[in-house]
Write a protein that holds these residues in place. Structure first.
Motif, PDB file in Angstrom:
ATOM      1  N   THR A   1       0.513  -1.269   0.382  1.00  0.00           N
ATOM      2  CA  THR A   1      -0.033  -0.344   0.065  1.00  0.00           C
ATOM      3  C   THR A   1       0.859   1.416   0.056  1.00  0.00           C
ATOM      4  O   THR A   1       1.733   1.263   0.173  1.00  0.00           O
ATOM      5  CB  THR A   1      -0.947  -0.121   1.191  1.00  0.00           C
ATOM      6  N   PRO A   2       0.668   2.307  -0.624  1.00  0.00           N
ATOM      7  CA  PRO A   2       0.878   3.499  -0.538  1.00  0.00           C
ATOM      8  C   PRO A   2       0.971   4.944   0.699  1.00  0.00           C
ATOM      9  O   PRO A   2       1.262   5.405   0.925  1.00  0.00           O
ATOM     10  CB  PRO A   2       0.610   4.416  -1.490  1.00  0.00           C
ATOM     11  N   LEU A   3       0.772   3.624   2.217  1.00  0.00           N
ATOM     12  CA  LEU A   3       0.318   4.544   3.532  1.00  0.00           C
ATOM     13  C   LEU A   3       1.953   4.440   4.035  1.00  0.00           C
ATOM     14  O   LEU A   3       2.065   3.896   4.917  1.00  0.00           O
ATOM     15  CB  LEU A   3      -0.605   3.680   3.698  1.00  0.00           C
ATOM     16  N   PHE A   4       3.026   4.626   3.691  1.00  0.00           N
ATOM     17  CA  PHE A   4       4.249   4.455   3.773  1.00  0.00           C
ATOM     18  C   PHE A   4       4.119   6.043   5.757  1.00  0.00           C
ATOM     19  O   PHE A   4       3.580   6.757   5.619  1.00  0.00           O
ATOM     20  CB  PHE A   4       4.926   5.414   3.184  1.00  0.00           C
ATOM     21  N   GLY A   5       4.527   4.954   5.970  1.00  0.00           N
ATOM     22  CA  GLY A   5       4.929   5.171   7.527  1.00  0.00           C
ATOM     23  C   GLY A   5       3.203   4.544   8.647  1.00  0.00           C
ATOM     24  O   GLY A   5       3.698   4.691   9.982  1.00  0.00           O
ATOM     25  N   LEU A   6       2.414   4.178   8.292  1.00  0.00           N
ATOM     26  CA  LEU A   6       1.015   3.682   8.197  1.00  0.00           C
ATOM     27  C   LEU A   6       1.489   2.157   8.393  1.00  0.00           C
ATOM     28  O   LEU A   6       0.522   1.367   8.512  1.00  0.00           O
ATOM     29  CB  LEU A   6       0.463   4.102   8.161  1.00  0.00           C
ATOM     30  N   HIS A   7       2.670   0.923   7.687  1.00  0.00           N
ATOM     31  CA  HIS A   7       2.199  -0.432   7.477  1.00  0.00           C
ATOM     32  C   HIS A   7       2.776  -0.376   8.479  1.00  0.00           C
ATOM     33  O   HIS A   7       1.901  -1.760   8.185  1.00  0.00           O
ATOM     34  CB  HIS A   7       4.089  -0.375   6.796  1.00  0.00           C
ATOM     35  N   PHE A   8       3.007  -0.104   9.698  1.00  0.00           N
ATOM     36  CA  PHE A   8       3.200  -1.175  10.470  1.00  0.00           C
ATOM     37  C   PHE A   8       1.720  -1.399  11.437  1.00  0.00           C
ATOM     38  O   PHE A   8       0.925  -2.294  11.581  1.00  0.00           O
ATOM     39  CB  PHE A   8       3.728  -0.489  11.811  1.00  0.00           C
ATOM     40  N   VAL A   9       0.822  -0.108  11.308  1.00  0.00           N
ATOM     41  CA  VAL A   9      -0.475  -0.169  12.116  1.00  0.00           C
ATOM     42  C   VAL A   9      -1.262  -0.636  10.864  1.00  0.00           C
ATOM     43  O   VAL A   9      -2.232  -1.708  11.123  1.00  0.00           O
ATOM     44  CB  VAL A   9      -0.728   1.458  11.962  1.00  0.00           C
ATOM     45  N   VAL A  10      -1.524  -0.929   9.401  1.00  0.00           N
ATOM     46  CA  VAL A  10      -2.085  -1.414   8.739  1.00  0.00           C
ATOM     47  C   VAL A  10      -2.062  -3.074   8.918  1.00  0.00           C
ATOM     48  O   VAL A  10      -2.620  -3.750   9.101  1.00  0.00           O
ATOM     49  CB  VAL A  10      -1.709  -0.892   7.019  1.00  0.00           C
ATOM     50  N   ALA A  11      -0.414  -3.580   9.096  1.00  0.00           N
ATOM     51  CA  ALA A  11      -0.201  -4.970   9.002  1.00  0.00           C
ATOM     52  C   ALA A  11      -0.902  -5.426  10.221  1.00  0.00           C
ATOM     53  O   ALA A  11      -1.275  -6.038  10.648  1.00  0.00           O
ATOM     54  CB  ALA A  11       1.055  -5.303   8.940  1.00  0.00           C
ATOM     55  N   GLY A  12      -0.834  -3.909  11.568  1.00  0.00           N
ATOM     56  CA  GLY A  12      -1.462  -4.718  12.503  1.00  0.00           C
ATOM     57  C   GLY A  12      -2.855  -4.819  12.605  1.00  0.00           C
ATOM     58  O   GLY A  12      -3.274  -6.154  13.360  1.00  0.00           O
ATOM     59  N   LEU A  13      -3.824  -4.366  12.039  1.00  0.00           N
ATOM     60  CA  LEU A  13      -5.419  -4.460  11.931  1.00  0.00           C
ATOM     61  C   LEU A  13      -5.331  -5.093  11.729  1.00  0.00           C
ATOM     62  O   LEU A  13      -6.732  -5.942  11.400  1.00  0.00           O
ATOM     63  CB  LEU A  13      -5.493  -2.979  12.257  1.00  0.00           C
ATOM     64  N   LEU A  14      -5.097  -5.404  10.516  1.00  0.00           N
ATOM     65  CA  LEU A  14      -5.079  -6.350   9.327  1.00  0.00           C
ATOM     66  C   LEU A  14      -4.731  -8.017  10.176  1.00  0.00           C
ATOM     67  O   LEU A  14      -5.781  -9.041   9.710  1.00  0.00           O
ATOM     68  CB  LEU A  14      -4.188  -6.351   7.966  1.00  0.00           C
ATOM     69  N   ALA A  15      -3.829  -8.425  10.571  1.00  0.00           N
ATOM     70  CA  ALA A  15      -3.701  -9.114  10.505  1.00  0.00           C
ATOM     71  C   ALA A  15      -4.757  -9.383  12.536  1.00  0.00           C
ATOM     72  O   ALA A  15      -5.265 -10.388  12.586  1.00  0.00           O
ATOM     73  CB  ALA A  15      -2.390  -9.417  11.607  1.00  0.00           C
ATOM     74  N   LEU A  16      -5.082  -8.829  13.568  1.00  0.00           N
ATOM     75  CA  LEU A  16      -6.640  -8.605  13.641  1.00  0.00           C
ATOM     76  C   LEU A  16      -7.394  -8.957  13.241  1.00  0.00           C
ATOM     77  O   LEU A  16      -8.001 -10.668  14.316  1.00  0.00           O
ATOM     78  CB  LEU A  16      -6.612  -7.979  14.849  1.00  0.00           C
TER      79      LEU A  16
END
Length: 220
Positions: free
Chosen positions: A59-74
């Motif tokens: 995704t182009p959400l650079f700087g938020l990849h950890f947040v996106v990955a964590g939420l999607l993992a949940l």
């Protein structure tokens, strides 16, 4: 400060190590692989976390990849730590091909005309600089009498960010599924081998303890 570095790195070294970390990318890759294999969870749950991390990296959400990955993992009931580690598939060596694939896919899905190879690099750079300049000027306008101008940011959103976001969905899912189906058997095999090693060590300790107990005491 407890976590402050003793050796203050010059700025050029910080930039250099961003593109080429200490020990090289091969060492960084092996570290991530080692951490993934030793996570205390089921292979399927770890693999779902890897899927979430890889998808987020597209995704182009650079700087938020950890947040996106964590939420999607949940959401997919995956391992959150595996998701965070999975985002390292996106790095300075892979961001260019990931960006090109995502943008080209987005242009195709949206029916937009994609620029040529030279135009792609030049156009992307020019639009990015214009958007960054707009952002800087608009922030400065909050404290001055200058008028805000969103022209560059608007062009960047419609011609770069939105096509990138839409186009990242398909390759992100495909790459994530590939990572999932490769990870499950590898993690399962590693965990089985590790359990075998631990059982062998435990059996050896028990045998050693039994031998000590059976050994006659001095004077008997």
């Amino acid at each position: 400060m407890v976590f402050k570095r003793r050796d203050r790195r010059p700025y050029w070294r910080i930039v250099f190590e961003f593109f080429w970390p200490r020990g090289g990318w091969a060492r960084a890759f092996h570290y991530v692989k080692h951490r993934l294999r030793r996570l205390p969870d089921t292979p399927e749950k770890i693999a779902r976390g890897i899927f979430a991390g890889i998808f987020a990296a597209f995704t182009p959400l650079f700087g938020l990849h950890f947040v996106v990955a964590g939420l999607l993992a949940l959401v997919v009931r995956g391992n959150v730590i595996a998701a965070l580690l999975g985002t390292f598939i996106g790095n300075p060596l892979t961001y260019v091909p990931i960006g090109v694939i995502s943008l080209e896919t987005g242009y195709w899905l949206l029916g937009m005309r994609a620029p040529g190879k030279h135009g792609f690099v030049h156009g992307f750079g020019a639009k990015f600089i214009a958007a960054a300049n707009d952002l800087k000027e608009n922030l400065w306008a909050l404290f001055t009498d200058n008028d805000a101008n969103w022209h560059g940011l608007t062009i960047f959103y419609h011609e770069i960010f939105f096509p990138y976001l839409v186009g990242s969905l398909i390759p992100g899912v495909v790459a994530g599924l590939v990572g999932y189906y490769i990870s499950v058997p590898l993690i399962r095999a590693y965990q089985a081998r590790r359990r075998g090693v631990l059982k062998a060590k435990l059996a050896a300790l028990r045998a050693k303890s039994a031998a000590k107990s059976a050994k006659p005491k001095n004077g008997q």
